[in-house]
Design a protein around this motif. Structure first.
Motif, mmCIF file in Angstrom:
data_model
loop_
_atom_site.group_PDB
_atom_site.id
_atom_site.type_symbol
_atom_site.label_atom_id
_atom_site.label_comp_id
_atom_site.label_asym_id
_atom_site.label_seq_id
_atom_site.Cartn_x
_atom_site.Cartn_y
_atom_site.Cartn_z
ATOM 1 N N MET A 57 0.838 -1.200 0.000
ATOM 2 C CA MET A 57 0.000 0.000 0.000
ATOM 3 C C MET A 57 0.873 1.251 0.000
ATOM 4 O O MET A 57 0.573 2.227 -0.686
ATOM 5 C CB MET A 57 -0.952 -0.010 1.202
ATOM 6 C CG MET A 57 -2.027 -1.073 1.087
ATOM 7 S SD MET A 57 -3.599 -0.681 1.885
ATOM 8 C CE MET A 57 -3.211 -0.828 3.589
ATOM 9 N N LYS A 100 -3.724 5.786 4.075
ATOM 10 C CA LYS A 100 -3.539 4.336 4.036
ATOM 11 C C LYS A 100 -3.146 3.862 2.644
ATOM 12 O O LYS A 100 -2.427 2.899 2.483
ATOM 13 C CB LYS A 100 -4.831 3.638 4.472
ATOM 14 C CG LYS A 100 -5.011 3.611 5.984
ATOM 15 C CD LYS A 100 -6.159 2.734 6.386
ATOM 16 C CE LYS A 100 -7.510 3.332 6.142
ATOM 17 N NZ LYS A 100 -7.915 4.379 7.064
ATOM 18 N N LEU A 155 -5.374 2.830 0.441
ATOM 19 C CA LEU A 155 -6.237 1.694 0.095
ATOM 20 C C LEU A 155 -6.752 1.796 -1.340
ATOM 21 O O LEU A 155 -6.691 0.837 -2.113
ATOM 22 C CB LEU A 155 -7.412 1.642 1.079
ATOM 23 C CG LEU A 155 -8.395 0.500 0.885
ATOM 24 C CD1 LEU A 155 -7.719 -0.829 1.151
ATOM 25 C CD2 LEU A 155 -9.600 0.653 1.810
ATOM 26 N N THR A 201 -15.051 3.747 -1.732
ATOM 27 C CA THR A 201 -13.772 3.245 -1.223
ATOM 28 C C THR A 201 -13.336 1.957 -1.881
ATOM 29 O O THR A 201 -12.156 1.714 -2.051
ATOM 30 C CB THR A 201 -13.867 3.021 0.307
ATOM 31 O OG1 THR A 201 -14.356 4.206 0.888
ATOM 32 C CG2 THR A 201 -12.518 2.677 0.903
ATOM 33 N N CYS A 202 -14.282 1.126 -2.220
ATOM 34 C CA CYS A 202 -13.894 -0.220 -2.655
ATOM 35 C C CYS A 202 -14.325 -0.570 -4.073
ATOM 36 O O CYS A 202 -13.500 -0.963 -4.903
ATOM 37 C CB CYS A 202 -14.460 -1.262 -1.689
ATOM 38 S SG CYS A 202 -13.721 -1.180 -0.063
ATOM 39 N N ILE A 246 -6.359 -7.390 0.897
ATOM 40 C CA ILE A 246 -7.209 -6.270 1.308
ATOM 41 C C ILE A 246 -8.550 -6.793 1.808
ATOM 42 O O ILE A 246 -9.081 -6.325 2.818
ATOM 43 C CB ILE A 246 -7.400 -5.279 0.141
ATOM 44 C CG1 ILE A 246 -6.064 -4.589 -0.148
ATOM 45 C CG2 ILE A 246 -8.471 -4.262 0.471
ATOM 46 C CD1 ILE A 246 -6.076 -3.717 -1.371
ATOM 47 N N TYR A 269 -7.911 -8.013 5.093
ATOM 48 C CA TYR A 269 -7.466 -6.936 5.978
ATOM 49 C C TYR A 269 -8.620 -6.519 6.875
ATOM 50 O O TYR A 269 -8.461 -6.268 8.065
ATOM 51 C CB TYR A 269 -7.011 -5.773 5.101
ATOM 52 C CG TYR A 269 -6.644 -4.504 5.817
ATOM 53 C CD1 TYR A 269 -5.605 -4.484 6.732
ATOM 54 C CD2 TYR A 269 -7.325 -3.323 5.547
ATOM 55 C CE1 TYR A 269 -5.257 -3.303 7.361
ATOM 56 C CE2 TYR A 269 -6.981 -2.145 6.168
ATOM 57 C CZ TYR A 269 -5.950 -2.139 7.075
ATOM 58 O OH TYR A 269 -5.609 -0.967 7.699
#
Lengths: 549, 352
Positions: A216, A253, A255, A392-393, A540, A543
């Motif tokens: 990351m 982060k 991400l 976010t994802c 991830i 995670y």
């Protein structure tokens, strides 16, 4: 530095939870609910147990009840994790004693084998163990074959009896290029031929464990470098470009960039295409954050005061606008390398993300504006899907896929459900960390969510289950303007949540979502063959399940 | 450039490739009969690499009259760039050069010209022998299938090549190999072949040290693998380490974007993916007090996709170029050279 064996184990598990969640999740699955009492040769003690998808290791002073008692002598411990030694399965004969039921012993053994085989390749783990081993000078295992009386250099390699496998595994494990790149993955060497048995060069291991922390950080670094090349070195610096530069380079982060780049690579795309697409997305993200902080009246972001706190609302709004402008520029910079169709696919994905996000933000801000707390978890799930799931994802994955040339909705949609669940779980955990985590680790102000009146799963649970007078009091606190609230009010609300069991409820809620997300990840994304990019995505996904709360 | 092909009768007389023995001039009568000449060169400055193959294949089933097929491919590599390749129909100017075509005096130049039909890549070389070949070797596969080969290191080449940016002078050194056999690709399984030799030294002499290695792993009876490492010094093979005395190991993977699919036509044909190419290859050969170690670090690969006659999946030969350490101690003499090497990681047919 950990000087006791038990501390080494605890440090290792903590490091793995951060750096290689997929390994921890797999080990925790093997261990189940079995508790291990670990007794080490130096007299130190530790407990190791599975908890949901986490492995929890803690030092203890006196023995506690356990399902399996494990006694490591120094030799077995030295070789358990140390990648420069032989695999634990060959080393532990007569130096390891395990007591417990047959099933529990086997489960514990599978957990150890998995940890030693998969975790020992990570440099961070090797560092912890080799440091510890070095501190115990007398442990150093004698080299195989005749023991040389001086340290072997390259010129004397032939004095050893090591065949090719040992050459690659122990003497020269990393190619120069990997070291230069700081490559954290050290896949073990494979023997093709040892004089008797043959192996296929095509049998590359299908498990790729990488150090998520480093991955990351590297992805974030590449994206920041890409963005910085676009921010001009000209006036107005102090009022605009310095603000942007400051914000972009803040610790985060990483991400989203990692998801974009990993998905792009997993689907066979090029690294530079992934980085460029990630940079565009990250720029949008930064612009949103600046405006979000103003809307939420947040005081801190990524460990530092928010832009509007530093420079005033006007300049901050303007810097956020500029970031969005630059983001469009970054998207369009993909035109030359990706071509029109893929760039349009990229734009479509980013637009969709923006729409979902502003809708989610509108729902949440509407609740706060009207001082309403939604009654059901589903309401939160709906809002969070839009605000976090997509933002976010899901979208980063789809953007990464688009950068790799995958624009068919059928394939792109395979990312949705898994990463929706993971996204909501991630957001819920973030909300939990805001209440119980340390500011230094979390990066935002402690209890900031309570001061902002953020409608989290904890607050929804509190309002649903607490007594009427508590609900009334909390509602009154929520109704107060942000700047009129002080820390004591936030702590009062936190106490109410703890009393109502809202935080534990939220942990279970996030766990459930995360586990479902991991299952969907494996099911829905089985069309992507195993490769290092997919391995990062898996890390991830895990995670979220193994994150220490 | 005139295209070269055997037009005559299958059993017609040939300009023989050396003593018949294991490489007879007999006609290729079976679909799975194969014969080829292989060239692998590295430039003395380490910047360039060249691989070429001229292959004769047996007649296809029920073909009347039966006729050999002839294919040639040329691959060139410049450091830092991807491999550049012709299709399988590269033109070869005259009868393909071979060190095994006797008589063949040492240090006497003979021409080798190969060019893609499109014009580039192209090489025009004068090749000279400086060394002597190894003894021929043979790998067996079930059902009487077999692959025989013989190689010679220290072949020097000078001339020009063209990657599309105009002709450029090159000074090459490498190895040559002849192969004859009958096998089905899925039965052959896979191989790791390669060589490394000293790129420095006097251009008028053979390279001081050169190594050639082989590992063939049949699809069935995998314990019957063939493995060997041969070491040349000053043009003569000094040591042959047979199978029990050699070990091969690999580590890591070459980034996939460093692997170029060739011939270019293969990119249009939906070729199934291939296992990643190993990043590192280590070989240790030991016999008595003699020991040789080769440590190869892959840099770029060309995946040559060879259609298989009896499986859907093709046989792929990854031609890999990279840095190489060749070190050892032979008869009490210690040596270590840092050089470049070419390694083939091949396999992938079958399993449909």
């Amino acid at each position: 530095m950990a000087t006791e064996a038990a501390s080494v184990l605890v440090a290792t598990i903590d490091s793995l939870a951060r750096r290689a969640p997929a390994i921890i999740a797999s080990a925790a699955r093997e261990l189940g609910s079995i508790r291990l009492g670990l007794h080490f040769g130096d007299g130190s003690l530790a407990m190791l147990a599975g908890e949901h998808s986490r492995l929890v290791a803690r030092r203890i002073e006196t023995p506690e009840p356990a399902d399996v008692e494990v006694y490591f002598d120094d030799r077995s411990l030295a070789r358990l994790f140390d990648g420069s030694g032989r695999p634990a399965i060959e080393a532990l004969e007569s130096s390891l004693d395990m007591r417990g039921s047959r099933e529990d012993l086997l489960a514990a053994w599978r957990c150890f084998v998995l940890l030693s085989q998969r975790a020992s390749g990570l440099r961070a783990v090797q560092a912890i163990w080799s440091e510890y081993r070095d501190s115990k000078g007398e442990w150093a295992p004698p080299p195989p074959g005749e023991a040389p009386d001086r340290r072997l250099g390259e010129a004397f390699w032939e004095q050893s009896q090591w065949p090719a496998l040992e050459w690659l595994d122990r003497r020269h494990p990393a190619a120069v290029e990997l070291i230069e790149r700081g490559e954290p993955v050290l896949a073990p060497a494979r023997s093709l031929w040892d004089g008797r048995q043959s192996g296929s060069w095509q049998d590359a291991p299908l498990i790729f464990d990488n150090d998520l922390d480093e991955t990351m950080a590297r992805c974030k670094g590449m994206v920041v470098d890409q963005i910085l090349t676009l921010i001009p070195e000209r006036e107005p610096k102090a009022e605009l470009y310095d603000l942007m530069r400051d914000y972009v380079t803040r610790e985060g982060k990483g991400l989203r960039p990692t998801l974009v780049i990993a998905t792009c690579l997993a689907l066979g795309g090029k690294l530079e295409d992934g980085v460029r697409a990630a940079a565009a997305l990250e720029m949008f993200h930064n612009g949103f954050l600046v405006h979000d902080d103003i809307a939420d009246e947040s005081t801190h972001r990524r460990g530092r005061p928010t832009l509007h706190m530093l420079h005033g609302v006007g300049l901050a709004v303007n810097a956020g606008d500029a970031m969005h402008l630059f983001a469009v520029d970054l998207v369009l910079s993909n035109l030359a390398s990706l071509g029109l169709a893929r760039t349009l696919g990229l734009i479509h994905e980013i637009l969709h993300m923006c729409r979902e996000t502003v809708e989610g933000q509108a729902i949440e801000l509407g609740w706060i504006h009207r001082n309403v707390v939604p009654p059901a978890d589903e309401d939160y799930g709906h809002m969070s899907t839009k605000k976090t799931g997509w933002y976010t994802c899901i979208s980063p994955c789809r953007v990464g896929a688009a950068a790799a040339g995958v624009t068919s909705p059928e394939w792109l949609d395979r990312f949705n459900e898994a990463f929706r669940l993971i996204g909501i779980a991630f957001q819920t955990q973030d909300d939990i960390l805001n209440l119980i985590g340390e500011t230094a680790l979390y990066g935002k102000e402690a209890l900031g969510d309570l001061l902002e009146g953020k409608r989290t799963i904890m607050m929804i649970h509190l309002f649903r289950t607490a007594a009427a007078e508590t609900v009334e009091r909390m509602s009154a606190i929520n109704a107060m303007p942000r700047l009129a609230k002080d820390q004591s009010l936030a702590e009062e609300m936190l106490a109410a949540m703890q009393q109502a069991g809202s935080i534990d409820y939220a942990i279970r809620y996030a766990d459930d979502l995360a586990n479902r997300g991991v299952v969907r990840f494996e099911e829905d994304l089985d069309f992507i063959s195993e490769n290092p990019g997919k391995a990062v995505l898996r890390q991830i996904a895990n995670y979220v399940t193994t994150r220490a709360l | 450039m005139n295209s070269f092909a055997f037009e005559g009768a299958l059993a017609g007389p040939r300009n023989g490739l050396g003593p018949a023995g294991p490489f007879p001039a007999a006609a290729l009568t079976d679909t799975f009969d194969r014969r080829w000449l292989h060239y692998a060169f590295l430039s003395r400055d380490g910047r360039h690499a060249m691989v070429a193959n001229a292959a004769w294949l047996g007649p296809v089933d029920d073909e009347e009259p039966p006729k050999e097929r002839f294919t040639t491919i040329l691959l060139l590599h410049e450091r830092g760039q991807p491999w550049s390749a012709s299709q399988f129909n590269a033109d070869i100017g005259n009868e393909p050069w071979s060190a095994f075509r006797l008589p063949h005096p040492h240090f006497q130049p003979y021409k080798l010209g190969i060019a893609a039909s499109a014009g580039t890549p192209r090489v025009d070389l004068d090749l000279v022998r400086t060394s002597r070949p190894c003894s021929s070797q043979c790998a067996f596969f079930h059902g009487g299938q077999h692959l025989r080969w013989q190689s010679e290191t220290g072949v020097r080449g000078s001339g020009r090549w063209d990657l599309g940016n105009g002709p450029e002078p090159v000074d090459l050194i490498g190895y040559h190999e002849r192969v004859r056999g009958r096998w089905r690709w899925p039965d052959l399984g896979e191989w790791v072949f390669g060589f490394a030799n000293d790129l420095g030294g006097d251009p008028g002499r053979p390279p001081a040290w050169a190594g050639v290695f082989t590992f063939i792993r049949p699809a069935t009876d995998t314990e019957h693998a063939t493995a060997s490492f041969m070491l040349w010094k000053d043009g003569r093979m000094r040591r042959h380490f047979p199978r029990r005395n050699v070990s091969f190991a690999v580590r890591g993977e070459l980034d996939r974007d460093k692997v170029t699919m060739t011939p270019p036509l293969a990119r249009l044909l939906g070729v199934p993916p291939m296992a990643p190419v190993p990043k590192r290859l280590a070989i240790v050969a030991r016999q008595g007090d003699d020991v040789v170690m080769l440590d190869f670090d892959a840099e770029a690969a060309a995946r040559v996709v060879i259609p298989s006659e009896n499986s859907i999946r093709p046989f792929s030969v990854n031609e890999v170029v990279g840095d190489c350490l060749l070190a050892g101690r032979i008869g009490g003499e210690q040596f270590a050279i840092e050089t470049r090497g070419i390694v083939e990681f091949a396999g992938g047919a079958g399993g449909d």
